[in-house]
Design an enzyme around this catalytic site. Structure first.
Site, PDB file in Angstrom:
ATOM      1  N   SER A  89      -5.741   5.781   4.551  1.00  0.00           N
ATOM      2  CA  SER A  89      -5.154   6.587   3.486  1.00  0.00           C
ATOM      3  C   SER A  89      -6.030   7.812   3.205  1.00  0.00           C
ATOM      4  CB  SER A  89      -4.939   5.717   2.239  1.00  0.00           C
ATOM      5  OG  SER A  89      -4.267   6.434   1.238  1.00  0.00           O
ATOM      6  N   HIS A 199       2.172   5.898  -1.142  1.00  0.00           N
ATOM      7  CA  HIS A 199       2.672   5.537   0.194  1.00  0.00           C
ATOM      8  C   HIS A 199       4.070   4.921   0.160  1.00  0.00           C
ATOM      9  CE1 HIS A 199      -0.999   6.712   2.166  1.00  0.00           C
ATOM     10  NE2 HIS A 199      -1.691   6.018   1.296  1.00  0.00           N
TER      11      HIS A 199
END
Length: 308
Positions: A89, A199
């Site tokens: 991430s 996400h």
């Protein structure tokens, strides 16, 4: 022939005091830390070292703090010579600095903006995330689809390791999954301390603003492949990488597939650079045969530099 990947953790790895041991004790690291302080519009070093105002956990501060810590460690290390890089991430931005796709100064501005946009995307309490333990991806995906409706969604967000899938979406559905988790077959469902549905497709609301912001910076082709979260394969083309960094906002982190792709390329040594050993723990559950090294502190840096 042995190949090495350097890997970088994302949000959740931050802790008060991070990188303080590097400051004034290593010239290369101090240069990065000072650069962050001079580039950003808040006192990042105070936030990282003492956090007297309790702001380190806010995503617009967490993101530049983690990038700065990982980049400071990276700058202090000698003779790394990685074949690949990967981040989880936010950690993917440290990979971009490592592979010279972005300068550190540009990357730290980008992740500050990324954090601000993510924080502003939804009012507090609308979106959240949770870790589902003990179920495989297909089962978690099936549960998410059964809970989702036209006006509320929940989706797999981080495919971390076998038996650990993080989901993201509307908080009402996250709460429902936390409550029903065991009856649906999960060992546990743990809510995560995050302020938004990261996400998930809900984050598409910031796609345009983020894309136009990052376009003002210079992006370069990677010096070695960056394994990207969205497609789990190595990329070097700057335009592909940039496009994938926008998609990363609203796409699941394909950590299992990314790790397996690296192993398929011959990587047998993963070096985790940054606070904590979260990624090393995940990789152990994906493949027990690879070598793992953790670089978190000044002592770790000294150990690497002396032994390598």
């Amino acid at each position: 022939m042995s190949k090495t990947a350097i890997i970088f953790p994302g949000q959740g790895a931050q802790k008060v005091g991070m990188a303080q041991d590097l400051f004034n004790n290593n010239d290369q690291a101090t240069e990065i830390l000072t650069s962050a302080a001079n580039t950003l519009d808040f006192d990042i070093l105070e936030t990282m070292f003492t956090d007297e105002e309790g702001k380190l956990g806010e995503t617009e501060n967490t993101q530049p703090a983690l990038l700065t810590h990982s980049s400071a460690l990276l700058a202090a290390l000698k003779n790394l010579n990685p074949d690949f890089t990967m981040g989880h991430s936010l950690g993917e931005y440290s990979s971009l600095v490592a592979a010279d796709v972005l300068s550190f100064e540009d990357a730290v501005k980008i992740v500050r903006k990324r954090g601000q946009l993510m924080a502003q995307a939804f009012p507090t309490g609308v979106g959240s995330m949770a870790a589902v333990l003990g179920l495989d991806f297909d089962k978690v995906d099936e549960i998410c689809k059964s809970l989702s409706s036209d006006d509320k969604i929940i989706e797999p967000a981080n495919i971390n390791c076998p038996g650990q899938i993080v989901v993201s979406g509307h908080k009402a559905l996250i709460d429902e999954l936390v409550e029903k988790g065991k009856s649906l077959g999960a060992k546990r469902v743990m809510p995560l301390a995050v302020s938004g549905p990261f996400h998930s497709s809900l984050m598409k609301v910031i796609e345009e603003d983020f894309s136009s912001y990052i376009n003002q910076f210079e992006w370069r082709d990677a010096k070695f492949p960056v394994v990207q979260n969205v497609n789990a394969q190595g990329e070097t083309d700057k335009e592909v990488i940039k496009s994938n960094m926008v998609k990363q906002l609203y796409s699941p982190v394909q950590f299992i597939n990314s790790t397996e792709w690296l192993i398929d390329q011959g990587v047998d040594h993963f070096i985790e650079i940054g606070p904590g050993k979260v990624l090393s723990g995940l990789i152990k559950k994906i493949n027990r045969d690879v070598k793992l090294t953790s670089i978190q502190t000044l002592e770790d840096v000294k150990g690497w530099n002396e032994n390598d």
